[in-house]
Design an enzyme around this catalytic site. Structure first.
Site, PDB file in Angstrom:
ATOM      1  N   GLN A  19       0.898  -1.160   0.000  1.00 12.46           N
ATOM      2  CA  GLN A  19       0.000   0.000   0.000  1.00 12.46           C
ATOM      3  C   GLN A  19       0.934   1.206   0.000  1.00 12.46           C
ATOM      4  O   GLN A  19       1.566   1.508   1.008  1.00 12.46           O
ATOM      5  CB  GLN A  19      -0.907  -0.028   1.231  1.00 12.46           C
ATOM      6  CG  GLN A  19      -1.845  -1.229   1.196  1.00 12.46           C
ATOM      7  CD  GLN A  19      -2.388  -1.561   2.556  1.00 12.46           C
ATOM      8  OE1 GLN A  19      -1.643  -1.840   3.479  1.00 12.46           O
ATOM      9  NE2 GLN A  19      -3.698  -1.529   2.680  1.00 12.46           N
ATOM     10  N   HIS A  25       6.150   3.914   6.225  1.00 14.95           N
ATOM     11  CA  HIS A  25       7.399   3.205   5.962  1.00 14.95           C
ATOM     12  C   HIS A  25       7.046   2.139   4.932  1.00 14.95           C
ATOM     13  O   HIS A  25       6.106   1.359   5.139  1.00 14.95           O
ATOM     14  CB  HIS A  25       7.890   2.552   7.261  1.00 14.95           C
ATOM     15  CG  HIS A  25       9.249   1.926   7.189  1.00 14.95           C
ATOM     16  ND1 HIS A  25      10.055   1.855   8.300  1.00 14.95           N
ATOM     17  CD2 HIS A  25       9.941   1.345   6.203  1.00 14.95           C
ATOM     18  CE1 HIS A  25      11.191   1.256   7.996  1.00 14.95           C
ATOM     19  NE2 HIS A  25      11.136   0.933   6.709  1.00 14.95           N
ATOM     20  N   HIS A  70       6.528  -1.103   3.091  1.00 17.84           N
ATOM     21  CA  HIS A  70       6.542  -2.487   3.551  1.00 17.84           C
ATOM     22  C   HIS A  70       5.748  -3.360   2.586  1.00 17.84           C
ATOM     23  O   HIS A  70       4.754  -2.934   2.010  1.00 17.84           O
ATOM     24  CB  HIS A  70       6.013  -2.637   4.979  1.00 17.84           C
ATOM     25  CG  HIS A  70       4.666  -2.055   5.244  1.00 17.84           C
ATOM     26  ND1 HIS A  70       4.438  -0.693   5.358  1.00 17.84           N
ATOM     27  CD2 HIS A  70       3.461  -2.650   5.433  1.00 17.84           C
ATOM     28  CE1 HIS A  70       3.160  -0.484   5.615  1.00 17.84           C
ATOM     29  NE2 HIS A  70       2.544  -1.655   5.657  1.00 17.84           N
ATOM     30  N   HIS A 110       3.603  -6.758   2.296  1.00 19.30           N
ATOM     31  CA  HIS A 110       2.881  -7.816   2.993  1.00 19.30           C
ATOM     32  C   HIS A 110       3.125  -9.108   2.216  1.00 19.30           C
ATOM     33  O   HIS A 110       2.962  -9.144   0.994  1.00 19.30           O
ATOM     34  CB  HIS A 110       1.368  -7.547   2.978  1.00 19.30           C
ATOM     35  CG  HIS A 110       0.958  -6.347   3.748  1.00 19.30           C
ATOM     36  ND1 HIS A 110       0.500  -6.405   5.040  1.00 19.30           N
ATOM     37  CD2 HIS A 110       0.934  -5.033   3.409  1.00 19.30           C
ATOM     38  CE1 HIS A 110       0.206  -5.204   5.461  1.00 19.30           C
ATOM     39  NE2 HIS A 110       0.457  -4.336   4.480  1.00 19.30           N
TER      40      HIS A 110
END
Length: 164
Positions: free
Chosen positions: A93, A104, A106, A108
């Site tokens: 996202q 930050h 990231h 998933h």
């Protein structure tokens, strides 16, 4: 003579504004970390982050992009069979409008099984729902009732041995 008890420092990493304990990290490279998730959507749902706090994907260097995706590929290839999955969902996202709640970058990484969601793309709704809950929470420790630091450390230790 009284002695002062030694205070043990817990090593941490930065995940946006949050501190992540090293005990919750199960694999790392010089540029990226793989860590267990505070509130996984499915068993084995983990996160891969760059060590450097970067708000958006476009803020990563070419080296960081290569490293984070290489680490995601390595993690996915191990956690998929470990959790009895047959597929993986990788999701980013990128920005608040896309549902990013932790500032930050990231990735998933979710091990997937046939029928784990009635409609396959519901996994994205679950990620968004989780993100909304994270945005609304006022107290990180209150949220940790779902998974305690010890539970997260135990899962990270379980996963860590898979990469040795």
């Amino acid at each position: 003579m009284s002695s002062t008890p030694e205070i043990k420092q817990v090593e941490t990493h930065q995940f946006g504004p949050y501190k992540i304990r090293t005990s919750e990290v199960f694999l790392s490279t010089p540029l990226s970390l793989a860590m267990v998730n505070l509130k996984p959507v499915v068993p084995g749902h983990v996160l891969i982050i760059p060590r450097r706090v970067a708000l958006r994907f476009q803020d990563l260097s070419h080296e960081e992009v290569a490293d984070i995706w290489t680490l995601a590929q390595r993690v996915g290839s191990v956690i998929e069979p470990h959790f009895g999955a047959v597929s993986l969902t990788f999701a980013i996202q990128d920005g608040a409008a896309a549902g990013q709640t932790v500032p930050h970058v990231h990735i998933h990484c979710l091990p997937r099984k046939m029928g784990d969601f009635e409609n396959n793309d519901e996994v994205y709704d679950k990620i968004d729902e989780h993100a909304e809950q994270m945005k609304e929470r006022l107290d990180l420790d209150k949220e940790r009732v779902v998974r305690t630091p010890d539970e997260m450390a135990a899962e990270a230790a379980e996963l860590r041995v898979l990469f040795t």
